[in-house]
Design a protein around this motif. Structure first.
Motif, mmCIF file in Angstrom:
data_model
loop_
_atom_site.group_PDB
_atom_site.id
_atom_site.type_symbol
_atom_site.label_atom_id
_atom_site.label_comp_id
_atom_site.label_asym_id
_atom_site.label_seq_id
_atom_site.Cartn_x
_atom_site.Cartn_y
_atom_site.Cartn_z
ATOM 1 N N ARG A 269 0.326 -4.761 -2.036
ATOM 2 C CA ARG A 269 -0.051 -5.246 -0.712
ATOM 3 C C ARG A 269 0.244 -4.172 0.339
ATOM 4 O O ARG A 269 1.300 -3.546 0.338
ATOM 5 C CB ARG A 269 0.726 -6.520 -0.386
ATOM 6 N N HIS B 15 -6.693 1.357 -0.185
ATOM 7 C CA HIS B 15 -7.478 1.054 -1.387
ATOM 8 C C HIS B 15 -7.360 2.184 -2.406
ATOM 9 O O HIS B 15 -7.378 1.929 -3.619
ATOM 10 C CB HIS B 15 -8.953 0.823 -1.024
ATOM 11 N N ALA C 122 -3.906 1.714 -4.082
ATOM 12 C CA ALA C 122 -3.935 0.547 -4.971
ATOM 13 C C ALA C 122 -4.697 0.868 -6.251
ATOM 14 O O ALA C 122 -4.259 0.524 -7.357
ATOM 15 C CB ALA C 122 -4.568 -0.637 -4.251
ATOM 16 N N LEU D 190 -5.239 -4.947 2.214
ATOM 17 C CA LEU D 190 -4.835 -3.575 1.987
ATOM 18 C C LEU D 190 -4.827 -2.846 3.323
ATOM 19 O O LEU D 190 -5.493 -3.255 4.272
ATOM 20 C CB LEU D 190 -5.795 -2.880 1.018
#
Length: 216
Positions: A8, A12, A15, A79
């Motif tokens: 979290r 992007h 992640a 995000l």
């Protein structure tokens, strides 16, 4: 703590890097997002750099949690910069006849058919989103949005959309409108969506990035 919570508020890119490092593999590419499949095959993670609409579908799934026609959501969160990470059960394509039959059921909205509950709630959320989300597109219940789980049960996905063509036309022609409609912290990666990376010429990408940079 749920491992996904550690993703979290990453970007992007960060992640996606964490998913890759943990053994996830790309299994799909949509207009807005890249989809990663877990090492055991049970889950997928949808990673989007700029996401104005997907939270409404997640809200539908959570409001009707356990409904047989909606996927199970394992995790959903923002995000950094306006993206979104959504983790759900892995789904597969269905035969065209199965998808068509689900669309017919949606249109009929017969009393007693479980799909009618989904349609009514989706229409309610659609009306709310049209009033609150800039460049809202609406409901999308075409056969391509019917998949199935490992047991062969049909599931409805991606029932809402943002007006992407309009967003990027306005970004190119009148970027101030984007600045007014979308907060700066939710459009940092507006030019990183999959459709632009897949379909834009170098000149088109340069023009859009220049327009986005002019907002800062």
């Amino acid at each position: 703590m749920n491992w996904f919570e550690s993703l979290r508020d990453l970007s992007h890119r960060e992640a996606a890097g964490r998913l890759l490092a943990d053994g996830w593999n790309v299994c799909g590419l949509g207009d807005w997002a890249t989809v990663w499949r877990s090492p055991d095959g049970a889950l997928v993670a949808r990673v989007s750099p700029f996401e104005p609409a997907y939270e409404v579908f997640v809200e539908l799934c959570r409001t009707l949690d356990g409904h047989p026609l909606l996927p199970r959501i394992e995790f959903d969160g923002p995000l950094m910069g306006g993206g979104r990470l959504t983790v759900m059960e892995f789904l597969m394509p269905v035969e065209p006849a199965v998808a068509d039959a689900v669309v017919v059921r949606w249109a009929a909205a017969a009393d007693g058919d479980p799909i009618t509950v989904v349609r009514r709630e989706a229409e309610r959320l659609d009306a709310e989103a049209a009033r609150s989300i800039p460049f809202w597109g609406g409901l999308d219940h075409n056969p391509g949005n019917v998949l199935q789980n490992a047991a062969g049960e049909p599931k409805l996905v991606d029932l809402f959309y943002a007006a992407g063509l309009e967003i990027y036309r306005v970004l190119r022609d009148d970027p101030a409108r984007i600045a007014e409609a979308v907060p700066a912290d939710r459009r940092r990666f507006i030019c990183d969506i999959a459709a632009l990376a897949r379909l834009s010429s170098p000149d088109e990408l340069a023009a859009l990035r220049a327009a986005a940079d002019s907002l800062d």
